[in-house]
Write a protein that holds these residues in place. Sequence first.
Motif, PDB file in Angstrom:
ATOM      1  N   GLY A   1       4.304  -1.030 -18.636  1.00  0.00           N
ATOM      2  CA  GLY A   1       4.383  -1.917 -17.483  1.00  0.00           C
ATOM      3  C   GLY A   1       5.137  -1.328 -16.302  1.00  0.00           C
ATOM      4  O   GLY A   1       4.594  -1.229 -15.190  1.00  0.00           O
ATOM      5  N   PRO A   2       6.412  -0.921 -16.507  1.00  0.00           N
ATOM      6  CA  PRO A   2       7.135  -0.328 -15.385  1.00  0.00           C
ATOM      7  C   PRO A   2       6.460   0.917 -14.822  1.00  0.00           C
ATOM      8  O   PRO A   2       6.463   1.145 -13.613  1.00  0.00           O
ATOM      9  N   ALA A   3       5.869   1.741 -15.729  1.00  0.00           N
ATOM     10  CA  ALA A   3       5.161   2.936 -15.259  1.00  0.00           C
ATOM     11  C   ALA A   3       3.950   2.546 -14.411  1.00  0.00           C
ATOM     12  O   ALA A   3       3.684   3.158 -13.366  1.00  0.00           O
ATOM     13  N   LEU A   4       3.224   1.515 -14.867  1.00  0.00           N
ATOM     14  CA  LEU A   4       2.056   1.047 -14.116  1.00  0.00           C
ATOM     15  C   LEU A   4       2.482   0.489 -12.756  1.00  0.00           C
ATOM     16  O   LEU A   4       1.852   0.784 -11.722  1.00  0.00           O
ATOM     17  N   MET A   5       3.552  -0.314 -12.751  1.00  0.00           N
ATOM     18  CA  MET A   5       4.064  -0.851 -11.491  1.00  0.00           C
ATOM     19  C   MET A   5       4.444   0.263 -10.528  1.00  0.00           C
ATOM     20  O   MET A   5       4.113   0.226  -9.335  1.00  0.00           O
ATOM     21  N   GLY A   6       5.149   1.256 -11.053  1.00  0.00           N
ATOM     22  CA  GLY A   6       5.593   2.354 -10.212  1.00  0.00           C
ATOM     23  C   GLY A   6       4.430   3.149  -9.642  1.00  0.00           C
ATOM     24  O   GLY A   6       4.412   3.477  -8.447  1.00  0.00           O
ATOM     25  N   PHE A   7       3.443   3.449 -10.483  1.00  0.00           N
ATOM     26  CA  PHE A   7       2.293   4.231 -10.029  1.00  0.00           C
ATOM     27  C   PHE A   7       1.501   3.477  -8.962  1.00  0.00           C
ATOM     28  O   PHE A   7       1.167   4.038  -7.908  1.00  0.00           O
ATOM     29  N   VAL A   8       1.212   2.200  -9.253  1.00  0.00           N
ATOM     30  CA  VAL A   8       0.425   1.410  -8.297  1.00  0.00           C
ATOM     31  C   VAL A   8       1.193   1.236  -6.989  1.00  0.00           C
ATOM     32  O   VAL A   8       0.625   1.369  -5.894  1.00  0.00           O
ATOM     33  N   GLY A   9       2.497   0.959  -7.089  1.00  0.00           N
ATOM     34  CA  GLY A   9       3.302   0.778  -5.886  1.00  0.00           C
ATOM     35  C   GLY A   9       3.338   2.029  -5.025  1.00  0.00           C
ATOM     36  O   GLY A   9       3.176   1.967  -3.796  1.00  0.00           O
ATOM     37  N   LEU A  10       3.537   3.191  -5.658  1.00  0.00           N
ATOM     38  CA  LEU A  10       3.572   4.448  -4.907  1.00  0.00           C
ATOM     39  C   LEU A  10       2.210   4.763  -4.293  1.00  0.00           C
ATOM     40  O   LEU A  10       2.121   5.254  -3.159  1.00  0.00           O
ATOM     41  N   PHE A  11       1.134   4.475  -5.036  1.00  0.00           N
ATOM     42  CA  PHE A  11      -0.215   4.746  -4.535  1.00  0.00           C
ATOM     43  C   PHE A  11      -0.509   3.894  -3.292  1.00  0.00           C
ATOM     44  O   PHE A  11      -1.002   4.401  -2.272  1.00  0.00           O
ATOM     45  N   VAL A  12      -0.196   2.590  -3.394  1.00  0.00           N
ATOM     46  CA  VAL A  12      -0.437   1.685  -2.252  1.00  0.00           C
ATOM     47  C   VAL A  12       0.424   2.093  -1.059  1.00  0.00           C
ATOM     48  O   VAL A  12      -0.038   2.095   0.087  1.00  0.00           O
ATOM     49  N   ARG A  13       1.672   2.432  -1.347  1.00  0.00           N
ATOM     50  CA  ARG A  13       2.574   2.850  -0.266  1.00  0.00           C
ATOM     51  C   ARG A  13       2.031   4.081   0.451  1.00  0.00           C
ATOM     52  O   ARG A  13       2.046   4.163   1.680  1.00  0.00           O
ATOM     53  N   ARG A  14       1.548   5.027  -0.331  1.00  0.00           N
ATOM     54  CA  ARG A  14       1.013   6.262   0.260  1.00  0.00           C
ATOM     55  C   ARG A  14      -0.244   5.993   1.073  1.00  0.00           C
ATOM     56  O   ARG A  14      -0.463   6.612   2.121  1.00  0.00           O
ATOM     57  N   MET A  15      -1.076   5.064   0.598  1.00  0.00           N
ATOM     58  CA  MET A  15      -2.332   4.770   1.288  1.00  0.00           C
ATOM     59  C   MET A  15      -2.097   4.018   2.596  1.00  0.00           C
ATOM     60  O   MET A  15      -2.827   4.218   3.580  1.00  0.00           O
ATOM     61  N   LEU A  16      -1.072   3.141   2.635  1.00  0.00           N
ATOM     62  CA  LEU A  16      -0.884   2.261   3.791  1.00  0.00           C
ATOM     63  C   LEU A  16       0.128   2.781   4.812  1.00  0.00           C
ATOM     64  O   LEU A  16       0.119   2.339   5.956  1.00  0.00           O
ATOM     65  N   MET A  17       1.002   3.692   4.408  1.00  0.00           N
ATOM     66  CA  MET A  17       2.071   4.126   5.290  1.00  0.00           C
ATOM     67  C   MET A  17       1.524   5.003   6.419  1.00  0.00           C
ATOM     68  O   MET A  17       0.865   6.012   6.165  1.00  0.00           O
ATOM     69  N   PRO A  18       1.783   4.619   7.672  1.00  0.00           N
ATOM     70  CA  PRO A  18       1.330   5.450   8.796  1.00  0.00           C
ATOM     71  C   PRO A  18       2.084   6.774   8.860  1.00  0.00           C
ATOM     72  O   PRO A  18       3.124   6.947   8.205  1.00  0.00           O
ATOM     73  N   ALA A  19       1.578   7.709   9.644  1.00  0.00           N
ATOM     74  CA  ALA A  19       2.139   9.061   9.706  1.00  0.00           C
ATOM     75  C   ALA A  19       3.582   9.066  10.212  1.00  0.00           C
ATOM     76  O   ALA A  19       4.434   9.780   9.684  1.00  0.00           O
ATOM     77  N   ALA A  20       3.849   8.284  11.234  1.00  0.00           N
ATOM     78  CA  ALA A  20       5.206   8.226  11.792  1.00  0.00           C
ATOM     79  C   ALA A  20       5.660   6.764  11.816  1.00  0.00           C
ATOM     80  O   ALA A  20       5.680   6.105  12.867  1.00  0.00           O
TER      81      ALA A  20
END
Length: 451
Positions: free
Chosen positions: A376-395
């Motif tokens: 569970g925590p591993a899944l939460m961490g992976f999904v959270g990091l993936f979404v963050r990387r996809m949505l975070m603008p360059a600057a």
Amino acid sequence: MRKLDKQVWGWALYDWANSAFATTVMAGFFPIFFKQYWSYGADVNTSTAQLGFANAVASLIVAAMAPLLGAVADRGSAKKRLLLLFAYLGVLMTASLFFVQQGQWLWAVFIYSLGIIGFSGANIFYDSLLPSVAEKDNIDYISSLGFSLGYLGGGLLFLVNVLMTLYPETFGLADAGEAVRWSFLTVALWWGGFSLFTLFWVEEEKKAIESRSVVQIIREGGQQFVGTFQEIRHLKTVFLFLLAYWFYIDGVDTIVRMAVDYGLSLGFASNDLIIALLIVQFVGFPAALLFGKLGQSWGVRKSIFLGIGIYILITLWGVRMESKNEFYILAGAIGLAQGGIQALSRSFYSRLIPADKPAEYYGFYNMLGKFAAILGPALMGFVGLFVRRMLMPAAPTAEQIETVGRIASRWGIGSIILLFLIGGVLLYFVDEEKGKQEAARLAGDESTVGE
């Protein structure tokens, strides 16, 4: 139906006793006190890593020992004695926390780890005594009775401990820090004192094999452990249930362990943790009893499905949660389902295993429980990091970082639904009658199944 005699109450009161450690120490004060007192002056990330390492090592030690300890207990009729041995190890370590001084994080970690080993090790034998104090027609209710008393007992002492920290002068204490240290002593006295009911009221059938030496019992226990590991591979129903249990209890434990971190990531205050914990405890008391009655009248597997369904709704609501009042409502919903799904899983498992080796089979059951909250925590961490990387603008601006972080956290908690769905699907294919037949054939006596 067997009435609730002294033996039943003696067994159930152990949950009342040891839940003080789970609530006041593990969930409540130790993590906060560790950061603010024992790790005084240390970097926040460093103290988090130290505490995480202590939890992981202690859990792995118990997980590795669980099946072998169960085998030894079954060979020598030592379930109650081993329960008390581990329990009083935990009691001694909890009391020892009172003497750890500010900045002594290494001693705090060491003592706390031994306390977890005592607490978790004792639970192996506590669970395995359930079939001997209950009968087929009330095992679900008695299992739930234990959890409900645990919620009530742990909640009552935790409430007193919280009041001690809020109003230390009322209790003759200098400040909140001293109140926390004295709280550890109250937990030790509570746990050790109420465990005496288990010692004097619970009877365990004596086996002739007890006349053998300890070395012989350990050697034969090791041989039995290897044999049982082979048996589980062929007991298809037991194996399937354990797999289903691993998935859905991983979801349950992840929600419990990560709820506070998730709430803080949404901007809630740390004091909300204390209130939420108290809500879980006092809602969990009647809810666990209700689930026990529901299991008797409606069916255990159906009731477990209900608990899984409630957790899916909790997760969905958690994804869109905005206010701390919603956080409190979700804490109540967790209290509603948590004790029930744990209690009925424990009693349902007792129907599927051979009647002559409960401690050993519960050793495997508890081993999976220790390995829960990994996926569970591993899944939460992976999904959270993936979404963050996809949505975070360059600057990104500071506001964008905060906004994207909250969105990523919501997606992370939402991913836990996958564990409940997989566990529910696997549980659907668990056939209780087939499991009873497999256990009876292995035990060589169909009349012993589930007793």
